[in-house]
Write a protein that holds these residues in place. Structure first.
Motif, PDB file in Angstrom:
ATOM      1  N   TYR A   1      -9.953 -10.273   3.214  1.00 39.27           N
ATOM      2  CA  TYR A   1      -8.932  -9.429   2.584  1.00 39.27           C
ATOM      3  C   TYR A   1      -9.079  -8.010   3.104  1.00 39.27           C
ATOM      4  O   TYR A   1     -10.101  -7.649   3.705  1.00 39.27           O
ATOM      5  N   ILE A   2      -8.038  -7.212   2.901  1.00 33.44           N
ATOM      6  CA  ILE A   2      -8.065  -5.784   3.249  1.00 33.44           C
ATOM      7  C   ILE A   2      -7.681  -5.026   1.990  1.00 33.44           C
ATOM      8  O   ILE A   2      -6.555  -5.141   1.504  1.00 33.44           O
ATOM      9  N   GLU A   3      -8.631  -4.264   1.479  1.00 35.85           N
ATOM     10  CA  GLU A   3      -8.503  -3.695   0.136  1.00 35.85           C
ATOM     11  C   GLU A   3      -7.983  -2.260   0.160  1.00 35.85           C
ATOM     12  O   GLU A   3      -8.431  -1.434   0.955  1.00 35.85           O
ATOM     13  N   GLN A   4      -7.056  -1.984  -0.741  1.00 32.65           N
ATOM     14  CA  GLN A   4      -6.482  -0.657  -0.999  1.00 32.65           C
ATOM     15  C   GLN A   4      -6.284   0.151   0.282  1.00 32.65           C
ATOM     16  O   GLN A   4      -6.921   1.183   0.493  1.00 32.65           O
ATOM     17  N   PRO A   5      -5.348  -0.278   1.128  1.00 28.97           N
ATOM     18  CA  PRO A   5      -5.177   0.409   2.412  1.00 28.97           C
ATOM     19  C   PRO A   5      -4.607   1.819   2.304  1.00 28.97           C
ATOM     20  O   PRO A   5      -4.964   2.692   3.088  1.00 28.97           O
ATOM     21  N   ARG A   6      -3.719   2.052   1.327  1.00 28.93           N
ATOM     22  CA  ARG A   6      -3.012   3.327   1.232  1.00 28.93           C
ATOM     23  C   ARG A   6      -3.333   4.031  -0.090  1.00 28.93           C
ATOM     24  O   ARG A   6      -3.788   3.413  -1.049  1.00 28.93           O
ATOM     25  N   PRO A   7      -3.103   5.349  -0.158  1.00 27.14           N
ATOM     26  CA  PRO A   7      -3.289   6.051  -1.429  1.00 27.14           C
ATOM     27  C   PRO A   7      -2.418   5.451  -2.529  1.00 27.14           C
ATOM     28  O   PRO A   7      -1.393   4.812  -2.247  1.00 27.14           O
ATOM     29  N   VAL A   8      -2.822   5.653  -3.760  1.00 25.36           N
ATOM     30  CA  VAL A   8      -2.137   5.055  -4.908  1.00 25.36           C
ATOM     31  C   VAL A   8      -0.635   5.356  -4.877  1.00 25.36           C
ATOM     32  O   VAL A   8      -0.205   6.493  -4.673  1.00 25.36           O
ATOM     33  N   GLY A   9       0.158   4.298  -5.039  1.00 24.58           N
ATOM     34  CA  GLY A   9       1.602   4.434  -5.097  1.00 24.58           C
ATOM     35  C   GLY A   9       2.304   4.379  -3.752  1.00 24.58           C
ATOM     36  O   GLY A   9       3.537   4.371  -3.686  1.00 24.58           O
ATOM     37  N   ASN A  10       1.524   4.329  -2.655  1.00 24.93           N
ATOM     38  CA  ASN A  10       2.115   4.333  -1.312  1.00 24.93           C
ATOM     39  C   ASN A  10       2.033   2.952  -0.662  1.00 24.93           C
ATOM     40  O   ASN A  10       1.736   2.823   0.521  1.00 24.93           O
ATOM     41  N   TYR A  11       2.321   1.930  -1.428  1.00 27.45           N
ATOM     42  CA  TYR A  11       2.102   0.553  -0.966  1.00 27.45           C
ATOM     43  C   TYR A  11       3.353  -0.137  -0.418  1.00 27.45           C
ATOM     44  O   TYR A  11       3.277  -1.275   0.031  1.00 27.45           O
ATOM     45  N   LYS A  12       4.498   0.525  -0.417  1.00 30.76           N
ATOM     46  CA  LYS A  12       5.727  -0.194  -0.066  1.00 30.76           C
ATOM     47  C   LYS A  12       5.870  -0.494   1.421  1.00 30.76           C
ATOM     48  O   LYS A  12       6.765  -1.229   1.820  1.00 30.76           O
ATOM     49  N   ILE A  13       4.952   0.018   2.240  1.00 26.31           N
ATOM     50  CA  ILE A  13       4.902  -0.360   3.652  1.00 26.31           C
ATOM     51  C   ILE A  13       4.299  -1.748   3.822  1.00 26.31           C
ATOM     52  O   ILE A  13       4.468  -2.409   4.849  1.00 26.31           O
ATOM     53  N   LEU A  14       3.596  -2.226   2.794  1.00 20.42           N
ATOM     54  CA  LEU A  14       2.881  -3.500   2.875  1.00 20.42           C
ATOM     55  C   LEU A  14       3.826  -4.676   2.669  1.00 20.42           C
ATOM     56  O   LEU A  14       4.762  -4.601   1.886  1.00 20.42           O
ATOM     57  N   ASP A  15       3.527  -5.769   3.363  1.00 20.28           N
ATOM     58  CA  ASP A  15       4.317  -6.987   3.250  1.00 20.28           C
ATOM     59  C   ASP A  15       3.377  -8.142   2.944  1.00 20.28           C
ATOM     60  O   ASP A  15       2.569  -8.533   3.782  1.00 20.28           O
ATOM     61  N   LYS A  16       3.465  -8.691   1.750  1.00 20.77           N
ATOM     62  CA  LYS A  16       2.559  -9.772   1.365  1.00 20.77           C
ATOM     63  C   LYS A  16       2.763 -11.033   2.186  1.00 20.77           C
ATOM     64  O   LYS A  16       1.893 -11.909   2.232  1.00 20.77           O
ATOM     65  N   GLU A  17       3.919 -11.156   2.858  1.00 26.02           N
ATOM     66  CA  GLU A  17       4.193 -12.335   3.681  1.00 26.02           C
ATOM     67  C   GLU A  17       3.630 -12.189   5.091  1.00 26.02           C
ATOM     68  O   GLU A  17       3.765 -13.088   5.917  1.00 26.02           O
ATOM     69  N   SER A  18       2.988 -11.058   5.379  1.00 24.91           N
ATOM     70  CA  SER A  18       2.419 -10.830   6.713  1.00 24.91           C
ATOM     71  C   SER A  18       1.074 -11.540   6.850  1.00 24.91           C
ATOM     72  O   SER A  18       0.617 -12.231   5.938  1.00 24.91           O
ATOM     73  N   SER A  19       0.424 -11.327   7.973  1.00 22.07           N
ATOM     74  CA  SER A  19      -0.874 -11.956   8.234  1.00 22.07           C
ATOM     75  C   SER A  19      -1.980 -11.395   7.354  1.00 22.07           C
ATOM     76  O   SER A  19      -2.982 -12.075   7.104  1.00 22.07           O
ATOM     77  N   ALA A  20      -1.835 -10.180   6.926  1.00 22.68           N
ATOM     78  CA  ALA A  20      -2.905  -9.508   6.197  1.00 22.68           C
ATOM     79  C   ALA A  20      -2.944  -9.927   4.724  1.00 22.68           C
ATOM     80  O   ALA A  20      -1.903 -10.004   4.073  1.00 22.68           O
ATOM     81  N   ASN A  21      -4.144 -10.185   4.223  1.00 25.33           N
ATOM     82  CA  ASN A  21      -4.322 -10.415   2.786  1.00 25.33           C
ATOM     83  C   ASN A  21      -4.590  -9.060   2.132  1.00 25.33           C
ATOM     84  O   ASN A  21      -5.734  -8.657   1.938  1.00 25.33           O
TER      85      ASN A  21
END
Length: 330
Positions: free
Chosen positions: A199-219
Motif C-alpha cells: 500500500y501507499i499511505e497518505q500521499p498528499r496533505p489532508v484534503g488534497n486527495y482528489k488526484i487519487l484514483d482507487k481504480e489505478s494500480s496503486a493501493n
C-alpha cells in the motif's frame, strides 16, 4: 470508580524520522480507571502534527474527574455515550474508552476479544517502520530486519529509490506522511510496478486527495484523511484502504463501528498506531482479527515501555487472551 492519570516520557531506541520531523521521545498520558481493586489502562501520546497538548488534557481530566468517578459499572458502549457527551478530544476519549474496556473485561473475567466475538485464529502480521534516511541506510535496515512486512517512510518521491526498494523483493509499503505532489501521485498510479508495494499511505496533505484514483494500480491508503466514521463515504472514490487508529477515532468503541462500515463499503483496513507503549498497542492488537493490515510496532520502537500485555514480536501479533486488554503495569 476511581480515575488516576499521569504524564510519562517514552524514550525512543533511535531517532524516529518522518516527513513531519525527527523525534527522540514521545510524551504520553497514562489513564487508569479502577474499581474493586481491578485496574484498566488507556494511553494517548503528544503528536505535534495533530496539535496535541497533554497538559490541556490533564486540565480537562481534572474538570471531569468527579463526573467520571460517579459512574457505576455499565457496559462499555454506554460508558462511551457518557464520554461522547463531555466534548472530549478524540485522543483523550480514546484513552478513557480503552481504559474502561480493560477494566470492564477484568471485572467480567473476559477478554475484549471474547466480549466482542472477534476472530483470533489467523492474524495478519504487523509491519515495522523504516525511518527516513539515506536510501542505502534504509536498504541495510530492510535487509537486516527479521520482520516480514516493512513500512518505509518517505519525504517526497525519488523514483530511483522506488526502483531500488522494489528490487529487494520484500513485502514493503510506502508512507509519505503527506509529502508527495500531485505529479508524484499521477506517476505512481500510472506505473504497473507500483502494485508490488502492499500500500501507499497518505500521499498528499489532508484534503488534497482528489488526484487519487482507487481504480489505478496503486493501493492508496488514507491515514490523516481518515479520522472518523464520517470520512469513509467521502473518501471512497479515491482510496482503496484506510488506516484506523484508536486515538484518531476516539477509542475501541468507535473503531469497531468504523471497521464494520469500512468493510461494508469495500475498503481494505489497517489497524495502526502512534509511537505508543504496550498500553496503547495492547488495545490495537485486540482488533487484529478484523483487519487486512496491521501497523502495531509502536512499543517496539521505545526503550522504557512501562507495561506488559498484548505485543508484537518480529511482526507476529501475540494476544495474551487475558481479561480486558490484558494490560499490566511493570
Amino acid at each position: 470508580m476511581e480515575l488516576y492519570f499521569e504524564l510519562k516520557t517514552l524514550q525512543l531506541k533511535e531517532t524516529f524520522s518522518i516527513a513531519y520531523g525527527n523525534y527522540n521521545r514521545r510524551e504520553a498520558l497514562l489513564v487508569e480507571l479502577s474499581y474493586l481493586n481491578y485496574k484498566g489502562y488507556g494511553e494517548c501520546v503528544a503528536i505535534d502534527y495533530y496539535k496535541i497538548n497533554l497538559k490541556d488534557f490533564v486540565i480537562r481530566l481534572k474538570e471531569i474527574q468527579e463526573l467520571v468517578e460517579k459512574n457505576t459499572i455499565i457496559h462499555p458502549t454506554e460508558f462511551f455515550l457518557f464520554l461522547s457527551a463531555l466534548n472530549l478530544h478524540p485522543f483523550l476519549k480514546s484513552a478513557l474508552d480503552c481504559a474502561y474496556w480493560d477494566l470492564f473485561g477484568k471485572l467480567e473475567n473476559k477478554s475484549f476479544i471474547e466480549l466482542n466475538h472477534i476472530p483470533s485464529g489467523s492474524l495478519v502480521e504487523s509491519s515495522i517502520t523504516i525511518s527516513i534516511a539515506d536510501i542505502e541506510e534504509q536498504i541495510t535496515k530492510i535487509e537486516n530486519s527479521s520482520w516480514n512486512k516493512l513500512k518505509v517512510k518517505c519525504k517526497g518521491l525519488n523514483k530511483n529509490n522506488i526502483e531500488k526498494l522494489l528490487r529487494l523483493n520484500r513485502n514493503i509499503a510506502l508512507d509519505s506522511n503527506a509529502s508527495f505532489t500531485d505529479q508524484d501521485c499521477l506517476w505512481l498510479q500510472e506505473s504497473e510496478m507500483i502494485t508490488q508495494f502492499s500500500y501507499i499511505e497518505q500521499p498528499r496533505p489532508v484534503g488534497n486527495y482528489k488526484i487519487l484514483d482507487k481504480e489505478s494500480s496503486a493501493n492508496w491508503m488514507a491515514d490523516e484523511d481518515c479520522q472518523n466514521l464520517s470520512s469513509l463515504a467521502e473518501l471512497l472514490p479515491y482510496y482503496k484502504s484506510v488506516n484506523i487508529k484508536l486515538t484518531k477515532c476516539g477509542g475501541l468503541t468507535p473503531a469497531l463501528e468504523m471497521i464494520r462500515k469500512a468493510k461494508d463499503l469495500g475498503y481494505k483496513i489497517m489497524i495502526g498506531c502512534m509511537t505508543e507503549s504496550t498500553v496503547g498497542i495492547s488495545a490495537g492488537c485486540v482488533l487484529a482479527g478484523l483487519v487486512d493490515f496491521a501497523d502495531l510496532d509502536g512499543a517496539n520502537l521505545i526503550s522504557n515501555d512501562p507495561a506488559l500485555g498484548n505485543y508484537v514480536e518480529n511482526g507476529k501479533i501475540i494476544q495474551s487472551g487475558n481479561p480486558g486488554l490484558g494490560i499490566i503495569l511493570k
